[in-house]
Write an enzyme that holds these catalytic residues in place. Structure first.
Site, PDB file in Angstrom:
ATOM      1  N   GLU A  47       0.811  -1.222   0.000  1.00 25.44           N
ATOM      2  CA  GLU A  47       0.000   0.000   0.000  1.00 25.44           C
ATOM      3  C   GLU A  47       0.847   1.276   0.000  1.00 25.44           C
ATOM      4  O   GLU A  47       0.521   2.260   0.652  1.00 25.44           O
ATOM      5  CB  GLU A  47      -1.014   0.006   1.158  1.00 25.44           C
ATOM      6  CG  GLU A  47      -2.194  -0.917   0.908  1.00 25.44           C
ATOM      7  CD  GLU A  47      -3.478  -0.465   1.584  1.00 25.44           C
ATOM      8  OE1 GLU A  47      -3.693   0.745   1.745  1.00 25.44           O
ATOM      9  OE2 GLU A  47      -4.281  -1.346   1.930  1.00 25.44           O
ATOM     10  N   HIS A 267      -2.087  -1.092  10.103  1.00 22.18           N
ATOM     11  CA  HIS A 267      -1.556  -2.446  10.293  1.00 22.18           C
ATOM     12  C   HIS A 267      -0.333  -2.383  11.203  1.00 22.18           C
ATOM     13  O   HIS A 267       0.320  -1.338  11.309  1.00 22.18           O
ATOM     14  CB  HIS A 267      -1.130  -3.061   8.957  1.00 22.18           C
ATOM     15  CG  HIS A 267      -2.268  -3.502   8.090  1.00 22.18           C
ATOM     16  ND1 HIS A 267      -2.470  -4.815   7.737  1.00 22.18           N
ATOM     17  CD2 HIS A 267      -3.268  -2.799   7.494  1.00 22.18           C
ATOM     18  CE1 HIS A 267      -3.535  -4.904   6.959  1.00 22.18           C
ATOM     19  NE2 HIS A 267      -4.036  -3.689   6.799  1.00 22.18           N
TER      20      HIS A 267
END
Length: 360
Positions: A47, A267
């Protein structure tokens, strides 16, 4: 070959969506600082949707991790990259046939052209294949419309690892696989790829996403499942000449960016130190691959029936709105999805036949 070599691997989903991800620029700068801390030999990031963010990180770590590769793909880039202390001498990107839906703009997976990236890395005189991937997200566990997509991505990834790792002394797959250890996609990746999990059983309950101690986790998830979901993984495999052992495993980043009230990402990062020594690798856990693939085929066949129904609705919408373009676009995507599902099913059937023949 050297008798013993160790390498520390870090993987992190950076949540770097321009104009959408909160505190992105500050977080990316903090992530770059951590990557340049001399603690890691190989870093796999997901990402990183802005190439400018990749350039910021690359510039920051240049002296420590001089070798890097960003995998361009799709409309906005795959979002995955690898940084290394050791030379990268070959690269390859395999784009998955199924990557979500083009009309699901709010999910955005299709626009990334997702797949699995491979960097062949030389550590002294040892050849290591390092793979990084970011599988399709599970937006609704109770009604998972992307189950077939993620299952096929898992099988495709495992096959890609298996078919490109010939001659490698060891294999590492690191990334946000969007699948928990009990899930079908995880079982397929490990079973077909023959990969082992770097996470020890003592830490297997500790999640990497939607964790209560993360500033971006909503209160609902923090209350119901404080440990979060373990969907970011480091998997590995040795060879006939190299044995791989895990000497360290942890979530290395602090809960908050220094002097800020937010986390590095939504995350948690995962780090594992792998020790490579002369000797044949241990056998992977004997996962029931055949049953997993049969279950995957059933899911794909159900998805195929759904595709046929969707084709009718595309046609109906085109007739009602008198816009042939709607039907043509929908029909084209429908054909792409149908062919990808058929290809996945047939490939898994071939694999099951091979396993059956090997048993006899």
């Amino acid at each position: 070959m050297a008798n013993e070599v160790s390498a520390s691997i870090l993987t992190l989903n950076c949540w770097g969506i321009p104009y959408v991800s909160k505190n992105r620029i500050t977080r990316m700068s903090a992530i770059a600082e951590k990557c340049a801390s001399r603690e890691y030999d190989i870093i796999c990031l997901q990402e990183v949707w802005s190439v400018e963010d990749f350039k910021v990180i690359k510039a920051k770590v240049q002296e420590i991790l001089p070798y890097s590769h960003y995998f361009y793909s799709g409309v906005v880039g795959s979002g995955v990259c690898i940084l290394s202390r050791y030379p990268i001498y070959d690269v390859m990107f395999h784009k998955w046939p199924l990557n979500g839906y083009v009309h699901k703009i709010h999910h955005g997976d299709w626009f990334g052209g997702k797949g699995v990236g491979l960097c062949k890395i030389k550590i002294l005189n040892m050849n290591i294949n390092v793979y990084t991937a970011h599988l399709h997200a599970e937006y609704n566990r109770e009604n998972d419309e992307y189950m077939a997509h993620r299952v096929l991505q898992a099988f495709d990834t495992a096959q890609f690892v298996r078919m490109t790792s010939g001659g490698a002394d060891a294999v590492i797959l690191a990334g946000d696989l969007n699948t928990e250890p009990q899930d079908l996609a995880y079982r397929i990746i490990r079973g077909v790829g023959g990969l082992m999990d770097a996470c020890p059983s003592s830490a297997s309950h500790i999640g990497t996403n939607e964790c209560a101690n993360n500033s971006y986790t909503c209160s609902k998830f923090a209350r119901t499942r404080p440990d979060g979901k373990r969907i970011d993984h480091i998997l590995y495999l040795g060879s006939k000449s190299v044995k791989v052992e895990i000497t360290n495993f942890q979530h290395p980043l602090p809960n908050r960016v220094p002097y800020k009230d937010f986390s590095y990402s939504d995350h948690e990062a995962v780090m594992a130190t792998l020790k490579f020594t002369n000797g044949e690798h241990d056998i992977s856990d004997n996962l029931d691959v055949t049953d997993s693939l049969k279950e995957a085929i059933e899911i794909c066949e159900t998805a195929l029936k759904s595709v046929q129904r969707q084709r009718f609705w595309y046609l109906l919408s085109a007739c009602i709105l008198v816009v042939p373009l709607i039907w043509s676009i929908g029909s084209l995507w429908n054909s792409v999805e149908k062919n990808a599902l058929k290809a996945g099913c047939s490939a898994m059937e071939v694999y099951i036949k091979r396993l059956t023949n090997d048993l006899h």
